[in-house]
Write a protein that holds these residues in place. Structure first.
Motif, PDB file in Angstrom:
ATOM      1  N   GLY A 242       0.742  -1.603  -0.406  1.00  0.00           N
ATOM      2  CA  GLY A 242       0.072   0.318  -0.087  1.00  0.00           C
ATOM      3  C   GLY A 242       0.816   0.856   0.392  1.00  0.00           C
ATOM      4  O   GLY A 242       2.036   1.472  -0.018  1.00  0.00           O
TER       5      GLY A 242
ATOM      6  N   GLN B 207       0.776   4.535  -9.517  1.00  0.00           N
ATOM      7  CA  GLN B 207      -0.374   3.830 -10.224  1.00  0.00           C
ATOM      8  C   GLN B 207      -0.554   3.920 -11.744  1.00  0.00           C
ATOM      9  O   GLN B 207      -1.496   3.467 -11.886  1.00  0.00           O
ATOM     10  CB  GLN B 207      -1.477   4.837  -9.827  1.00  0.00           C
ATOM     11  CG  GLN B 207      -3.367   4.535 -10.649  1.00  0.00           C
ATOM     12  CD  GLN B 207      -3.565   2.996 -10.413  1.00  0.00           C
ATOM     13  OE1 GLN B 207      -3.959   2.822  -8.693  1.00  0.00           O
ATOM     14  NE2 GLN B 207      -3.843   2.130 -10.551  1.00  0.00           N
TER      15      GLN B 207
ATOM     16  N   HIS C 205      -3.394   0.919  -3.655  1.00  0.00           N
ATOM     17  CA  HIS C 205      -3.863   1.221  -2.671  1.00  0.00           C
ATOM     18  C   HIS C 205      -3.178   1.953  -1.948  1.00  0.00           C
ATOM     19  O   HIS C 205      -2.091   1.598  -1.908  1.00  0.00           O
ATOM     20  CB  HIS C 205      -3.911  -0.720  -0.830  1.00  0.00           C
ATOM     21  CG  HIS C 205      -4.742  -1.432  -1.911  1.00  0.00           C
ATOM     22  ND1 HIS C 205      -6.498  -1.796  -1.697  1.00  0.00           N
ATOM     23  CD2 HIS C 205      -4.226  -2.348  -2.695  1.00  0.00           C
ATOM     24  CE1 HIS C 205      -6.596  -2.625  -2.396  1.00  0.00           C
ATOM     25  NE2 HIS C 205      -5.420  -3.435  -3.194  1.00  0.00           N
ATOM     26  N   THR C 206      -4.280   2.936  -1.122  1.00  0.00           N
ATOM     27  CA  THR C 206      -3.601   3.985  -0.421  1.00  0.00           C
ATOM     28  C   THR C 206      -4.416   4.553   0.801  1.00  0.00           C
ATOM     29  O   THR C 206      -5.844   3.927   0.856  1.00  0.00           O
ATOM     30  CB  THR C 206      -3.997   5.360  -1.161  1.00  0.00           C
ATOM     31  OG1 THR C 206      -4.859   5.305  -1.460  1.00  0.00           O
ATOM     32  CG2 THR C 206      -2.506   5.625  -2.526  1.00  0.00           C
ATOM     33  N   PHE C 207      -3.611   5.511   1.553  1.00  0.00           N
ATOM     34  CA  PHE C 207      -4.211   4.735   3.098  1.00  0.00           C
ATOM     35  C   PHE C 207      -4.014   6.249   3.540  1.00  0.00           C
ATOM     36  O   PHE C 207      -3.206   6.658   3.339  1.00  0.00           O
ATOM     37  CB  PHE C 207      -3.604   3.568   4.192  1.00  0.00           C
ATOM     38  CG  PHE C 207      -3.827   2.770   3.671  1.00  0.00           C
ATOM     39  CD1 PHE C 207      -4.964   1.676   4.912  1.00  0.00           C
ATOM     40  CD2 PHE C 207      -3.464   2.123   2.484  1.00  0.00           C
ATOM     41  CE1 PHE C 207      -4.958   0.537   3.899  1.00  0.00           C
ATOM     42  CE2 PHE C 207      -3.490   0.299   2.319  1.00  0.00           C
ATOM     43  CZ  PHE C 207      -4.539  -0.462   3.145  1.00  0.00           C
TER      44      PHE C 207
ATOM     45  N   THR D 291      -6.697   5.821  -7.064  1.00  0.00           N
ATOM     46  CA  THR D 291      -6.541   4.858  -6.471  1.00  0.00           C
ATOM     47  C   THR D 291      -7.825   4.149  -5.661  1.00  0.00           C
ATOM     48  O   THR D 291      -8.340   4.545  -5.868  1.00  0.00           O
ATOM     49  CB  THR D 291      -5.538   5.105  -5.173  1.00  0.00           C
ATOM     50  OG1 THR D 291      -5.857   5.737  -4.642  1.00  0.00           O
ATOM     51  CG2 THR D 291      -4.284   5.826  -5.869  1.00  0.00           C
ATOM     52  N   ARG D 292      -7.391   2.871  -5.036  1.00  0.00           N
ATOM     53  CA  ARG D 292      -8.402   2.465  -4.126  1.00  0.00           C
ATOM     54  C   ARG D 292      -8.109   2.395  -2.715  1.00  0.00           C
ATOM     55  O   ARG D 292      -6.805   2.232  -1.870  1.00  0.00           O
ATOM     56  CB  ARG D 292      -8.472   0.300  -3.542  1.00  0.00           C
ATOM     57  CG  ARG D 292      -8.789  -0.337  -5.093  1.00  0.00           C
ATOM     58  CD  ARG D 292      -8.805  -1.123  -5.337  1.00  0.00           C
ATOM     59  NE  ARG D 292      -9.113  -1.906  -6.296  1.00  0.00           N
ATOM     60  CZ  ARG D 292      -8.821  -3.382  -6.376  1.00  0.00           C
ATOM     61  NH1 ARG D 292      -8.399  -4.636  -5.417  1.00  0.00           N
ATOM     62  NH2 ARG D 292      -9.481  -4.150  -7.436  1.00  0.00           N
ATOM     63  N   HIS D 293      -8.730   3.259  -1.493  1.00  0.00           N
ATOM     64  CA  HIS D 293      -8.866   4.445  -0.694  1.00  0.00           C
ATOM     65  C   HIS D 293      -8.535   3.925   0.766  1.00  0.00           C
ATOM     66  O   HIS D 293      -9.997   3.547   0.740  1.00  0.00           O
ATOM     67  CB  HIS D 293      -8.947   6.272  -0.926  1.00  0.00           C
ATOM     68  CG  HIS D 293      -8.512   7.026  -0.327  1.00  0.00           C
ATOM     69  ND1 HIS D 293      -6.775   6.721   0.106  1.00  0.00           N
ATOM     70  CD2 HIS D 293      -8.593   7.628   0.507  1.00  0.00           C
ATOM     71  CE1 HIS D 293      -6.601   8.348   0.899  1.00  0.00           C
ATOM     72  NE2 HIS D 293      -8.220   8.319   1.243  1.00  0.00           N
ATOM     73  N   THR D 294      -8.588   4.290   1.631  1.00  0.00           N
ATOM     74  CA  THR D 294      -9.286   4.065   3.201  1.00  0.00           C
ATOM     75  C   THR D 294      -8.588   5.088   3.368  1.00  0.00           C
ATOM     76  O   THR D 294      -7.350   5.362   3.875  1.00  0.00           O
ATOM     77  CB  THR D 294      -8.531   2.488   3.619  1.00  0.00           C
ATOM     78  OG1 THR D 294      -8.445   1.472   2.579  1.00  0.00           O
ATOM     79  CG2 THR D 294      -9.145   2.376   5.088  1.00  0.00           C
TER      80      THR D 294
ATOM     81  N   PHE E 160      -1.615  -5.673   4.226  1.00  0.00           N
ATOM     82  CA  PHE E 160      -0.331  -4.832   4.643  1.00  0.00           C
ATOM     83  C   PHE E 160       0.715  -5.059   5.020  1.00  0.00           C
ATOM     84  O   PHE E 160       0.927  -4.684   6.279  1.00  0.00           O
ATOM     85  CB  PHE E 160      -0.596  -3.434   3.508  1.00  0.00           C
ATOM     86  CG  PHE E 160      -1.812  -4.098   2.614  1.00  0.00           C
ATOM     87  CD1 PHE E 160      -2.003  -3.720   0.834  1.00  0.00           C
ATOM     88  CD2 PHE E 160      -3.130  -3.578   2.607  1.00  0.00           C
ATOM     89  CE1 PHE E 160      -2.745  -3.543   0.307  1.00  0.00           C
ATOM     90  CE2 PHE E 160      -4.255  -3.049   1.875  1.00  0.00           C
ATOM     91  CZ  PHE E 160      -3.781  -3.263   0.669  1.00  0.00           C
TER      92      PHE E 160
END
Length: 646
Positions: free
Chosen positions: A269, A286, A294-296, A320-323, A365
């Protein structure tokens, strides 16, 4: 990323037990596997013992286990870190007729060292701390990566007749856990460093008798632990001797850096704070990936510090797939002791990395990329504006007597930093008279600018004997090193080198390593790369730094395809809302510690001066920021927690 340890000494049960304690103390650094190895004994029963804790990232099979023995040459290595150019190194070895069975980087590095000796260190690109045992010459080589991403600590036995001579480990706390250092004492220089800057500075550590190896340097020990050689295998570049680089070439280098840092056999991530640096890393990652990365983001309930909404919009723009992980005040308080226990040495920084690392690890991760390093490379701090300006001003007024300069500076300082509640402000304006006295010395200016306290206040806070050896807040060896590396550099590049070596190298990297490894997660830093360092040094200063603090060249390269308006906001930094927390929820525990005269005095601080500082902070004295109080609290807590006192 892993944990390494070793001892040069008698191959007997007591020394083996000390190594076991060291390895157990680093279990969080490598929960996937562990291993030990020992050499044959010499005529008097001496040899080397190595230990390793594994966090499996590349080559998850048993072929990547350590300590690793080269099947052809018989030499042995333990490695903490990643060698990003191992594919190129493998290709070079194959062209010379060598074959390497493992698909990972450690085996390639080991064969390179076995074939080429210590000259191979200069060809390693990555973050690493290693110990290499040459079974033929019975020599042990210890080395760290050029920019000091991975730590390595060494302890020598003061007893020449003892059963061991040298011990080393990835963490200072592992050396303490060994039991080999019978009377661990707090280093007065470390106390002075904490009061000056809020962290300890190498080559010393918080503990007398334990040293940190220099970045980019190798230390060679014989079979009895005697140092036989020490040499630098990497030198910081000088722009004076560099051919200019164009932006296209630099862009290709930066893209390669990010691509190499994405290599992983486990989920990966990216920490996205919403600033330019982390956004550039996420954007380039990306662009080189065929699937969403994946980003946080660590967000806060306090909206004035919350960059979550900015990061969310940037993640959407990148794709991105962001959390988003919200850190509440309650959760922070509940986990604070664990977070502080993750610090390997006392430091007022690092806790944001702790909470983010544990959140990302909890999401499954084991590797995360961060954007640290961009400010130091491209002039993102106010120091790039203020210190060269002060330096130039000092050169212009050189004919004016220094006493007169200081007098005028004192009047300006008094007008701009007057305290309304009896405690002197500890701001840069308040430091102006002292800075005028060192106006043409950029290293001294840098240290004064970053000092937590005025020199007079430091003298009040510290025991007299500690302050007497304080200098400019740096150990003499570090001063010599920095003066050598900045000799002949222009002011802006000098500031960049100081930021790289001190703020980044001695604070951010060390704290990030310790706090992230407490969560068993590997942090990678694409903007802290020696090849990128060399390339950026070839940029003309006008391109590299101007306009100051904007990092314009990094924006053009790293943020391609993104709307510039996403980043048109004041730079706020990625900080926890400590100020309010210290005044409210944390106030009780801080008060109890800082008012404990016995505990305060045991770490070299003046109890009355500490209480006066704390009361002034509680009263809202202007120019007295939270970091001043927090640094003293962390020093006291860490020292008593680990029973390391003066």
């Amino acid at each position: 990323m892993c944990g390494i340890a070793g001892i040069v000494g008698r191959l007997d049960p007591d020394v083996r037990e000390a190594l076991r304690r060291m390895n157990d103390a680093q279990s969080h650094r490598g929960p996937d596997a562990q291993g030990t190895w020992e050499s044959t004994a010499d005529s008097e029963g001496w040899g080397v013992m190595l230990a390793h804790r594994r966090l499996a990232i590349l080559d998850l099979s048993a072929a990547g286990a350590q300590p690793m023995v080269d099947p052809v040459h018989g030499h042995v290595v333990v490695l903490n870190g990643e060698i990003y150019n191992y594919v190129d190194l493998r290709r070079d070895l194959m062209q010379r007729g060598e074959t390497v069975a493992s698909s990972g980087d450690t085996a390639v590095m080991l064969r390179s060292l076995s074939v080429d000796g210590r000259t191979a260190l200069g060809r390693l690109r990555g973050m690493f701390a290693l110990a290499f045992w040459n079974t033929h010459s019975r020599e042990l080589t210890l080395a760290r990566d050029p920019l000091g991403i991975k730590p390595l600590y060494m302890m020598r036995n003061p007893d020449p007749g003892g059963a061991w001579s040298v011990a080393f480990a990835s963490e200072l706390r592992a050396l303490l856990a060994s039991g080999l250092l019978r009377d661990a004492r707090l280093d007065p220089q470390a106390v002075a460093g904490m009061v000056w800057s809020g962290f300890t500075v190498g080559p010393g550590t918080a503990v007398l008798g334990i040293e940190s190896l220099w970045p980019g340097e190798a230390c060679v020990l014989d079979g009895r632990g005697r140092e036989t050689a020490r040499h630098r295998f990497w030198q910081a570049p000088s722009s004076v001797t560099q051919d200019p680089v164009d932006e296209e070439e630099l862009g290709a280098c930066l893209e390669e850096c990010v691509r190499l840092h994405l290599a992983s056999d486990v989920p990966l991530g990216i920490f996205l704070s919403g600033g330019v640096d982390s956004s550039a890393v996420a954007n380039l990652a990306q662009r080189s990936s065929s699937v969403p990365v994946h980003t946080f983001t660590l967000a806060f309930e306090e909206q004035e510090r919350n960059e979550g909404p900015f990061a969310r919009r940037i993640a959407q723009a990148i794709g991105t797939r962001h959390t988003e992980v919200v850190l509440s005040e309650r959760h922070f308080i509940d986990r604070l002791d664990d977070a502080l226990d993750s610090l390997d040495q006392p430091s007022f920084d690092g806790l944001n990395s702790y909470f983010m690392s544990h959140a990302v690890r909890g999401a499954g991760f084991k590797v995360a990329l961060v954007g640290s390093g961009g400010d130091e490379l491209f002039g993102g701090y106010t120091s790039f504006r203020d210190l060269p300006r002060m330096w130039r001003w000092s050169r212009r007024v050189r004919p004016i007597p220094r006493a007169l300069q200081r007098g005028v500076a004192s009047m300006v300082s008094a007008a701009l930093s007057r305290s309304q509640r009896g405690y002197p402000a500890q701001t840069r304006w308040a430091k102006l008279p002292d800075m005028v006295s060192h106006g043409e010395d950029l290293l001294a200016l840098y240290q004064l600018a970053y000092a937590l306290f005025l020199p007079k206040t430091q003298k009040e806070l510290l025991h007299e004997g500690i302050f007497a050896h304080h200098g400019i807040g740096l150990p003499p060896a570090m001063i010599d090193r920095l003066r050598g590396e900045t000799l002949g550099l222009p002011p802006m590049q000098t500031v960049s080198m100081l930021e790289q070596r001190l703020f980044l190298g001695e604070r951010l990297l060390r704290d990030t390593d310790a706090t992230s490894m407490s969560a068993s997660i590997e942090i990678r830093l694409p903007l802290v790369d020696q090849v990128l360092f060399h390339q950026v040094a070839r940029l003309p200063s006008s391109v590299r730094y101007e306009p100051v603090r904007t990092k314009a060249v990094l924006r053009r390269i790293g943020l391609r395809g993104l709307d510039p308006s996403l980043f048109d906001r004041p730079k706020s930094g990625f900080e926890l809302p400590f100020d309010r927390w210290l005044r409210q929820a944390l106030g009780g525990r801080i008060d109890e510690t800082l008012r404990n005269a016995r505990q305060v005095e045991a770490v070299g601080l003046n109890p009355r001066a500490v209480v006066r500082l704390w009361e002034a902070f509680q009263a809202g004295s202007p120019g007295l920021y939270w970091s001043r109080v927090w640094a003293l609290y962390v020093l006291i807590r860490w020292s008593h927690r680990h029973r390391v006192l003066l």
